[in-house]
Design an enzyme around this catalytic site. Structure first.
Site, PDB file in Angstrom:
ATOM      1  N   SER A 138       0.859  -1.189   0.000  1.00 13.88           N
ATOM      2  CA  SER A 138       0.000   0.000   0.000  1.00 13.88           C
ATOM      3  C   SER A 138       0.889   1.231   0.000  1.00 13.88           C
ATOM      4  O   SER A 138       2.044   1.175   0.462  1.00 13.88           O
ATOM      5  CB  SER A 138      -0.887   0.005   1.254  1.00 13.88           C
ATOM      6  OG  SER A 138      -1.529   1.257   1.422  1.00 13.88           O
ATOM      7  N   TYR A 151      -1.515  -1.254  10.528  1.00 14.32           N
ATOM      8  CA  TYR A 151      -1.635  -1.400   9.079  1.00 14.32           C
ATOM      9  C   TYR A 151      -0.393  -0.850   8.384  1.00 14.32           C
ATOM     10  O   TYR A 151       0.191  -1.497   7.503  1.00 14.32           O
ATOM     11  CB  TYR A 151      -2.885  -0.667   8.592  1.00 14.32           C
ATOM     12  CG  TYR A 151      -3.159  -0.819   7.109  1.00 14.32           C
ATOM     13  CD1 TYR A 151      -3.710  -1.985   6.595  1.00 14.32           C
ATOM     14  CD2 TYR A 151      -2.854   0.208   6.210  1.00 14.32           C
ATOM     15  CE1 TYR A 151      -3.965  -2.130   5.232  1.00 14.32           C
ATOM     16  CE2 TYR A 151      -3.104   0.079   4.850  1.00 14.32           C
ATOM     17  CZ  TYR A 151      -3.657  -1.095   4.368  1.00 14.32           C
ATOM     18  OH  TYR A 151      -3.893  -1.236   3.023  1.00 14.32           O
TER      19      TYR A 151
END
Length: 254
Positions: A138, A151
């Site tokens: 990401s 995350y």
């Protein structure tokens, strides 16, 4: 990657693939794209059944890394293409993230990818076959965002795992990463809702704010991420190894 007798280098005829997070929007798009490119079988792993035509679904909690290792050992075919697309996300102040929640996110997003890379890498190399492993990271793994420490850490770690794997599994296996930006999935809907709740901005305005921050002025689609996966899995990308490919509409420029 099995060599194909097709003229296009982007065809994946004769290949077997494994996709984690296969029941999600991005995972579904990836499995569909791999099958459309000619993959003979796709193993789809998720917490719910991702099975469909051409997809052999296996229900597995990727946080249980012992179970992940067991399920890898039960595969009746060794995948030449592995896509770690599973992603667990929650928006919480860093001071409010319980240790067990942090560890669970790392297990799902990062540790399971390592176990799969290690176990399938061993089996594939023992056959002398070429392979392509692709980790869906990401832009959050490249540039940290607030209120998601687990995350961010897991996705940054996935980039590190990619670079280490590119060295450890060469020359037979290439390992690359894709760093999506704002992809139109259920996860980004949750991100937008969380940020809207924090800012007090109406949901539709918050969505427009996300889109306007992207140079292309729109979110990416799961199918665009899937197309990048097919490219990296193909023989056309055989010399690309240890790279992070941003698919984010130009939001990241380094």
């Amino acid at each position: 990657m099995t060599q194909s007798n097709q003229s296009s280098p982007f065809r994946l005829v004769g290949n077997v693939a494994l996709v984690t997070g296969a029941a999600g929007g991005m995972g579904k798009a990836i499995t569909a794209a791999l099958l459309a490119a000619g993959a003979t079988t796709v193993y789809g792993w998720d917490r719910i059944d991702a099975g469909s035509d051409g997809v052999v679904g296996t229900v597995v909690d990727l946080a249980d890394t012992v179970k992940v290792e067991q399920v890898v050992g039960e595969l009746d075919q060794v995948p030449q293409i592995v896509v770690n697309a599973a992603g667990l996300y929650a928006n919480r102040d860093g001071f409010d993230v319980p240790t067990d929640a942090f560890v669970r996110t790392l297990n799902v997003n990062l540790v399971s990818a390592f176990v799969i890379q290690r176990e399938i890498g061993r089996r594939l190399i023992s056959t002398g076959a070429h392979g392509s492993f692709i980790n869906i990271s990401s832009v959050a793994g490249r540039h940290a965002f607030p209120n998601q420490p687990d995350y961010v850490a897991s996705k940054a770690g996935l980039i590190g795992l990619t670079r280490a794997g590119a060295l450890d599994l060469s020359p037979l296996i290439t390992v690359n990463s894709i760093a999506p930006g704002t992809v139109a999935t259920a996860m980004i809907d949750q991100v937008i809702a969380d940020v809207a709740a924090q800012t007090g901005m109406p949901l539709d305005e918050q969505r427009k704010a996300f889109e306007s921050s992207i140079p292309t002025q729109r979110m990416q689609t799961p199918e665009e991420i899937a197309a990048a996966v097919v490219f990296l899995a193909s023989t056309a990308a055989r010399s690309i190894n240890g790279e992070v490919l941003n698919v984010d509409g130009g939001s990241t420029r380094d």
